[in-house]
Design a protein around this motif. Structure first.
Motif, PDB file in Angstrom:
ATOM      1  N   VAL A  93      -3.790   2.905  -8.192  1.00  0.00           N
ATOM      2  CA  VAL A  93      -4.464   1.745  -7.609  1.00  0.00           C
ATOM      3  C   VAL A  93      -3.571   0.534  -7.848  1.00  0.00           C
ATOM      4  CG1 VAL A  93      -5.800   1.393  -9.748  1.00  0.00           C
ATOM      5  CG2 VAL A  93      -6.611   0.366  -7.619  1.00  0.00           C
ATOM      6  N   GLU A  94      -3.497  -0.366  -6.870  1.00  0.00           N
ATOM      7  CA  GLU A  94      -2.818  -1.651  -7.098  1.00  0.00           C
ATOM      8  C   GLU A  94      -3.887  -2.671  -7.458  1.00  0.00           C
ATOM      9  OE1 GLU A  94      -0.420  -3.488  -3.972  1.00  0.00           O
ATOM     10  OE2 GLU A  94       0.649  -4.636  -5.512  1.00  0.00           O
ATOM     11  N   VAL A  95      -3.933  -3.017  -8.724  1.00  0.00           N
ATOM     12  CA  VAL A  95      -4.911  -3.992  -9.193  1.00  0.00           C
ATOM     13  C   VAL A  95      -4.426  -5.359  -8.705  1.00  0.00           C
ATOM     14  CG1 VAL A  95      -6.150  -4.891 -11.184  1.00  0.00           C
ATOM     15  CG2 VAL A  95      -5.350  -2.512 -11.179  1.00  0.00           C
ATOM     16  N   LEU A 142       6.530   5.041  -5.173  1.00  0.00           N
ATOM     17  CA  LEU A 142       5.403   4.799  -6.072  1.00  0.00           C
ATOM     18  C   LEU A 142       4.403   3.782  -5.534  1.00  0.00           C
ATOM     19  CD1 LEU A 142       7.407   4.794  -9.409  1.00  0.00           C
ATOM     20  CD2 LEU A 142       5.561   6.390  -8.808  1.00  0.00           C
ATOM     21  N   HIS A 143       4.618   3.279  -4.330  1.00  0.00           N
ATOM     22  CA  HIS A 143       3.801   2.129  -3.906  1.00  0.00           C
ATOM     23  C   HIS A 143       3.632   2.157  -2.392  1.00  0.00           C
ATOM     24  CE1 HIS A 143       3.147  -2.493  -4.648  1.00  0.00           C
ATOM     25  NE2 HIS A 143       2.288  -2.002  -3.775  1.00  0.00           N
ATOM     26  N   CYS A 144       2.400   2.392  -1.920  1.00  0.00           N
ATOM     27  CA  CYS A 144       2.137   2.328  -0.477  1.00  0.00           C
ATOM     28  C   CYS A 144       0.651   2.050  -0.251  1.00  0.00           C
ATOM     29  CB  CYS A 144       2.545   3.630   0.202  1.00  0.00           C
ATOM     30  SG  CYS A 144       1.563   5.053  -0.284  1.00  0.00           S
ATOM     31  N   ASN A 204       3.979  -5.603 -10.705  1.00  0.00           N
ATOM     32  CA  ASN A 204       4.532  -5.393  -9.369  1.00  0.00           C
ATOM     33  C   ASN A 204       5.218  -6.644  -8.819  1.00  0.00           C
ATOM     34  OD1 ASN A 204       3.316  -2.942  -9.568  1.00  0.00           O
ATOM     35  ND2 ASN A 204       1.823  -3.281  -7.931  1.00  0.00           N
ATOM     36  N   HIS A 205       6.277  -6.389  -8.063  1.00  0.00           N
ATOM     37  CA  HIS A 205       7.010  -7.433  -7.318  1.00  0.00           C
ATOM     38  C   HIS A 205       6.956  -8.824  -7.971  1.00  0.00           C
ATOM     39  CE1 HIS A 205       2.964  -8.102  -5.694  1.00  0.00           C
ATOM     40  NE2 HIS A 205       2.977  -6.924  -5.112  1.00  0.00           N
ATOM     41  N   PRO A 206       7.502  -8.952  -9.198  1.00  0.00           N
ATOM     42  CA  PRO A 206       7.503 -10.284  -9.839  1.00  0.00           C
ATOM     43  C   PRO A 206       8.615 -11.152  -9.270  1.00  0.00           C
ATOM     44  CG  PRO A 206       8.545  -8.682 -11.287  1.00  0.00           C
ATOM     45  CD  PRO A 206       8.106  -7.921 -10.063  1.00  0.00           C
ATOM     46  N   ASP A 248      -3.666   1.797  -3.107  1.00  0.00           N
ATOM     47  CA  ASP A 248      -4.381   0.807  -2.314  1.00  0.00           C
ATOM     48  C   ASP A 248      -4.930  -0.290  -3.226  1.00  0.00           C
ATOM     49  OD1 ASP A 248      -4.227   1.273   0.516  1.00  0.00           O
ATOM     50  OD2 ASP A 248      -5.122   3.228   0.108  1.00  0.00           O
ATOM     51  N   HIS A 249      -5.164  -1.467  -2.622  1.00  0.00           N
ATOM     52  CA  HIS A 249      -5.590  -2.640  -3.394  1.00  0.00           C
ATOM     53  C   HIS A 249      -7.016  -2.461  -3.934  1.00  0.00           C
ATOM     54  CE1 HIS A 249      -2.213  -5.139  -2.035  1.00  0.00           C
ATOM     55  NE2 HIS A 249      -2.461  -4.798  -0.792  1.00  0.00           N
ATOM     56  N   ASN A 250      -7.159  -2.488  -5.238  1.00  0.00           N
ATOM     57  CA  ASN A 250      -8.473  -2.546  -5.913  1.00  0.00           C
ATOM     58  C   ASN A 250      -9.440  -1.428  -5.523  1.00  0.00           C
ATOM     59  OD1 ASN A 250      -7.711  -4.771  -7.344  1.00  0.00           O
ATOM     60  ND2 ASN A 250      -8.651  -6.245  -5.964  1.00  0.00           N
ATOM     61  N   SER A 299       8.272   1.074  -1.986  1.00  0.00           N
ATOM     62  CA  SER A 299       8.461   0.515  -0.639  1.00  0.00           C
ATOM     63  C   SER A 299       7.379  -0.506  -0.307  1.00  0.00           C
ATOM     64  CB  SER A 299       8.439   1.622   0.405  1.00  0.00           C
ATOM     65  OG  SER A 299       7.136   2.177   0.511  1.00  0.00           O
ATOM     66  N   ASP A 300       6.178  -0.344  -0.928  1.00  0.00           N
ATOM     67  CA  ASP A 300       5.025  -1.197  -0.588  1.00  0.00           C
ATOM     68  C   ASP A 300       4.715  -1.063   0.907  1.00  0.00           C
ATOM     69  OD1 ASP A 300       2.939  -2.920  -1.046  1.00  0.00           O
ATOM     70  OD2 ASP A 300       4.184  -4.585  -1.763  1.00  0.00           O
ATOM     71  N   MET A 301       4.969   0.131   1.429  1.00  0.00           N
ATOM     72  CA  MET A 301       4.827   0.309   2.871  1.00  0.00           C
ATOM     73  C   MET A 301       3.359   0.216   3.291  1.00  0.00           C
ATOM     74  SD  MET A 301       5.980   3.422   5.159  1.00  0.00           S
ATOM     75  CE  MET A 301       5.702   3.339   6.895  1.00  0.00           C
ATOM     76  N   GLY A 360      -1.281 -12.233  -9.604  1.00  0.00           N
ATOM     77  CA  GLY A 360      -0.262 -11.186  -9.595  1.00  0.00           C
ATOM     78  C   GLY A 360      -0.890  -9.811  -9.440  1.00  0.00           C
ATOM     79  N   HIS A 361      -0.048  -8.862  -9.058  1.00  0.00           N
ATOM     80  CA  HIS A 361      -0.515  -7.492  -8.804  1.00  0.00           C
ATOM     81  C   HIS A 361       0.083  -6.545  -9.852  1.00  0.00           C
ATOM     82  CE1 HIS A 361      -0.840  -8.489  -4.187  1.00  0.00           C
ATOM     83  NE2 HIS A 361      -1.544  -9.314  -4.949  1.00  0.00           N
ATOM     84  N   TRP A 362      -0.713  -5.564 -10.271  1.00  0.00           N
ATOM     85  CA  TRP A 362      -0.147  -4.521 -11.147  1.00  0.00           C
ATOM     86  C   TRP A 362      -0.646  -3.154 -10.705  1.00  0.00           C
ATOM     87  CZ3 TRP A 362      -3.701  -2.140 -14.700  1.00  0.00           C
ATOM     88  CH2 TRP A 362      -4.890  -2.847 -14.961  1.00  0.00           C
TER      89      TRP A 362
END
Ligand SMILES: [Zn+2]
Length: 453
Positions: free
Chosen positions: A225-227, A169-171, A270-272, A201-203, A324-326, A232-234
């Motif tokens: 989208v990764e806000v 869910l995260h790359c 994300n990743h708290p 992707d970020h923002n 994975s946040d790859m 912190g990121h969501w």
């Protein structure tokens, strides 16, 4: 990494200079500039003093983020947002026909444009910046240097239960701070054996156009989208627009999350955990889910799990997801904070007989998920069947199965074979969840909770 499509140009037409001091840290500012009618393309370059990496482990200097708005507006959700590249692009081109990723090509209206500057880190000597803008430099478009093409080879993996899908869910790609193109990421997801891929992707959302919907022989693409805020990121999945990231306060984050959720997005914290970067707000807002497992388990994910469990105990019905946040498909350098491969960890979702984006998001909304170490498993299914809990474990031989209710261990037993279903009495707790733990104490799979009360 070189920035595609940017060529050295003539001397700048506009120069914006200024200085940030420590009190300006983490406060975005808009720096306006005027462009004449007939504009086709802008090239923007910037530099600043005492530059250091954006990695949260590094301090003592400056990290300055940049973004761009056109005259259509700078407010939340505005079409005027042309992109945000954090601190990972020194120069970029935005034009009618093409733009340097992550920026979006499109109309080039005359009038007041704004550079968005975010002093993420400001060191003791302050941050002196210089932004150079060239009007119509006529830079030729870049070419995509794809290293992964052709038909992917899907690996042979243990079957999931009918109706369940495995995915990541995260790359990140070149549309933020990753090193590869969306098509390469989808190719890699296929070769990892994944059924879906969340693209975050970020923002930015410009990456979504390159992915397309996936499906068929390819993983289903979940647009997202990764806000990325300074506190912190969501993640928001099932959305094709950007969400407000500029104000790092609890109320602002709550507003943005609520707006995304009301627009139909599924939202996660994300990743708290320390260096995630951590979640520094005292609210999870309208989050539906928590990324309880980001990258390798040993990367302090037990603290993300605790963050989640505290909120479950307070009655917040938050789905467990992983990612994975790859970032790096091709880099030789080790990326210590993120997984080196997609599917580490893998999130499994019950999506039913007609799997598509809506069905996957529906399974996540219903907390029909578990997270495991890899696309190969182990698999862990928790169901309530009348007065009993049924736990099916696939591929978990030699590990311990633990059931946790209201934050306490209510059952613990050894998993004796690779195909095992066990039943237990429903405990007198508000919720119960299941977890597999290896003989060395690492979590290898964990489920979302079932709410019993
Ligand atoms: Zn993140």
């Amino acid at each position: 990494m070189s920035d595609p499509g940017v060529a050295a140009g003539r001397s700048p037409d506009i120069v914006l200079e200024g200085r940030f001091v420590e009190a300006d840290r983490m406060r975005y500012v808009l720096v306006p500039f005027e462009v004449p009618p007939g504009l086709h393309q802008l090239e923007i370059r910037y530099s600043y003093s005492d530059r250091i990496d954006s990695d949260p482990l590094v301090g003592g200097g400056n990290t300055l983020d940049i973004g761009l708005f056109d005259p259509r507006g700078t407010e939340t959700g505005s079409l005027g947002f042309r992109g945000w590249s954090g601190s990972h692009k020194d120069a970029f081109v935005v034009g009618e026909d093409w733009a340097t990723p992550p920026y979006a090509p499109g109309p080039m209206p005359p009038g007041t444009w704004n550079v968005l500057l975010g002093p993420y880190k400001v060191g003791p000597r302050g941050c002196d910046y210089r932004v150079e803008i060239r009007i119509d430099p006529d830079v030729a478009p870049f070419e995509r240097d794809l290293i992964r093409t052709g038909t992917p080879r899907r690996p042979l993996l243990p079957d999931a239960r009918p109706g369940w899908l495995r995915g990541d869910l995260h790359c990140h790609t070149r549309y933020s701070d990753g090193d590869s193109w969306p098509a390469e990421m989808l190719h890699a997801a296929s070769e990892a054996g994944l059924d879906f891929l969340g693209v975050t992707d970020h923002n930015n959302v410009a990456h979504q156009a390159e992915y397309g919907p996936g499906g068929g022989a390819w993983p289903i693409v979940i647009p997202g989208v990764e806000v990325t805020t300074y506190g912190g990121h969501w993640n928001a999945w099932g959305t094709d627009r950007w969400w407000e990231f500029r104000e790092p306060s609890g109320p602002a984050v709550e507003r943005a999350m609520r707006a995304a959720a009301e627009a139909g997005a599924l939202v996660s914290v994300n990743h708290p955990k320390p260096f995630g970067p951590a979640w520094e707000y005292d609210t999870v807002g309208a989050a539906h889910a928590v990324e309880v497992w980001n990258g390798p388990w040993s990367g302090l994910n037990s603290l993300a799990l605790e963050f989640w469990e505290r909120r479950l105990r307070a009655g917040q019905r938050l789905t467990a997801v992983g990612g994975s946040d790859m970032h790096m498909l091709r880099a030789a350098d080790p990326d210590m904070r993120h997984s080196r491969g997609l599917g580490g960890p893998t999130t499994w979702v019950e999506a039913g007989a007609q799997p598509d984006v809506a069905a996957i998001l529906g399974g996540m909304h219903a907390s029909r998920t578990f997270v495991s170490a890899s696309p190969a498993g182990p698999q862990l299914y928790l169901d309530r069947v009348e007065d009993e809990l049924a736990v099916e474990v696939r591929g978990g031989q030699g590990s311990a199965l633990v059931l946790i209710g209201d934050g306490r261990v209510v059952e613990a037993t050894a998993v004796l074979s690779d195909e095992q279903t066990m039943t237990f009495a429903v405990p007198p707790t508000a919720y119960v969840r299941a977890q597999l733990v290896s003989s060395t104490g690492e979590v290898t799979a964990l489920t979302s909770p079932i709410w019993l009360a």
